[in-house]
Design an enzyme around this catalytic site. Structure first.
Site, PDB file in Angstrom:
ATOM      1  CG  ASP A  10      42.467  34.258  47.044  1.00  0.00           C
ATOM      2  OD1 ASP A  10      42.819  35.228  47.002  1.00  0.00           O
ATOM      3  OD2 ASP A  10      42.731  33.045  46.499  1.00  0.00           O
ATOM      4  CG  ASP A  12      43.444  35.220  40.778  1.00  0.00           C
ATOM      5  OD1 ASP A  12      42.379  35.040  39.938  1.00  0.00           O
ATOM      6  OD2 ASP A  12      43.769  36.424  40.712  1.00  0.00           O
TER       7      ASP A  12
HETATM    8  P1  B16 Z   1      47.112  40.627  38.937  1.00  0.00           P
HETATM    9  P2  B16 Z   1      44.266  36.300  44.687  1.00  0.00           P
HETATM   10  C1  B16 Z   1      46.529  36.836  42.998  1.00  0.00           C
HETATM   11  O1  B16 Z   1      45.081  37.048  43.180  1.00  0.00           O
HETATM   12  C2  B16 Z   1      47.019  35.515  42.340  1.00  0.00           C
HETATM   13  O2  B16 Z   1      47.029  34.777  43.228  1.00  0.00           O
HETATM   14  C3  B16 Z   1      48.282  35.877  41.874  1.00  0.00           C
HETATM   15  O3  B16 Z   1      48.937  34.826  41.297  1.00  0.00           O
HETATM   16  C4  B16 Z   1      48.595  37.043  41.297  1.00  0.00           C
HETATM   17  O4  B16 Z   1      49.620  37.409  40.979  1.00  0.00           O
HETATM   18  C5  B16 Z   1      47.765  38.536  42.041  1.00  0.00           C
HETATM   19  O5  B16 Z   1      46.671  38.009  42.371  1.00  0.00           O
HETATM   20  C6  B16 Z   1      48.023  39.580  41.151  1.00  0.00           C
HETATM   21  O6  B16 Z   1      47.231  39.653  40.009  1.00  0.00           O
HETATM   22  O7  B16 Z   1      48.207  40.493  38.031  1.00  0.00           O
HETATM   23  O8  B16 Z   1      45.862  40.042  38.082  1.00  0.00           O
HETATM   24  O9  B16 Z   1      46.950  41.716  39.382  1.00  0.00           O
HETATM   25  O10 B16 Z   1      44.504  34.723  44.773  1.00  0.00           O
HETATM   26  O11 B16 Z   1      44.653  37.101  45.849  1.00  0.00           O
HETATM   27  O12 B16 Z   1      42.859  36.679  44.199  1.00  0.00           O
HETATM   28 MG    MG Z   2      44.307  32.959  45.390  1.00  0.00          MG
END
Ligand code: B16
Ligand code: MG
Length: 216
Positions: A10, A12
């Site tokens: 993953d 974030d």
């Molecule tokens: P974006 P991951 C996710 O990333 C985040 O955990 C989540 O908080 C966020 O809303 C989602 O990506 C969408 O992100 O707005 O940048 O498209 O943890 O799956 O890497």
């Molecule tokens: Mg994450």
């Protein structure tokens, strides 16, 4: 698991601490609408798509808006988020990430990013991590958000490995559920009380070496 062939990370919260910036941007948006969100509520936003996040937030604030307004609000959040991450660089890659990726490559283990974020390619470039991965699956390539397993199954398919030979690293409850539904081994990054469905939990990637994974 008996035959490790691939690791899916993953982004974030696992490769980089951007969750705090997602949270701050959503909090500012909520406050501009007259309510707030806290860290406990924020757990539900981790790992899920931007479109699901805006729905959860508006529901939390008891606000109903048109589809156009919803799009406008989620674009506004993304603009705030992009400002927060504008200065991110390779120094922000979390401890242990680069050394584990190097070790995995040395041992012939394939690597992928499996992220819900549509900003993943941009962020990976800023972190100078793009070339460390064989495969990237991001929020633009999936139709069903975590906890649906699509993001990880697609990663395994692109690497041509079976799900049972993959290990997923995840910091979000929804992501752990997605990994388990995909039939993969899951290393939770963070609080074991929150990530109770993970097969094991650590505080960060720095606690894991190739040998730890090879004996699972
Ligand atoms: P974006 P991951 C996710 O990333 C985040 O955990 C989540 O908080 C966020 O809303 C989602 O990506 C969408 O992100 O707005 O940048 O498209 O943890 O799956 O890497
Ligand atoms: Mg994450």
């Amino acid at each position: 698991m008996n035959n490790l062939q691939a690791c899916i990370f993953d982004m974030d919260g696992v490769l980089v601490s951007t969750e705090k910036y997602h949270f701050l941007a959503w909090k500012e948006l909520a406050e501009s609408l007259g309510f707030t969100i806290d860290e406990v509520f924020n757990e539900q936003l981790k790992g899920v798509s931007r479109a699901v996040c805006i729905d959860l937030i508006l529901q939390h604030g008891g606000i109903d808006v048109s589809a156009d307004e919803k799009q406008h609000l989620s674009d506004k959040k993304n603009t705030k988020y992009l400002k927060y991450i504008s200065t991110i660089s390779r120094n922000d890659v979390l401890p242990g990430v680069v050394s584990l990726l190097e070790e995995l490559r040395k041992h012939g283990i394939k690597t992928a990013v499996g992220s819900a974020s549509k900003n993943a390619p941009f962020l990976l470039e800023k972190l100078e991590l793009t070339t460390f991965f064989d495969v990237l699956v991001d929020g633009t390539q999936i139709s069903q958000p975590k906890p649906h397993p699509e993001v990880f199954l697609k990663g395994a398919e692109k690497m041509a490995v079976q799900p049972q030979n993959c290990i997923v690293f995840e910091d979000a409850q929804s992501g752990v559920q997605a990994a388990k539904s995909a039939g993969m081994y899951c290393v939770g990054i963070g609080n074991p009380a929150i990530l109770s469905e993970a097969d094991m939990c650590v505080n960060g990637v720095y606690e894991i070496s190739y040998l730890d994974l090879a004996i699972l």
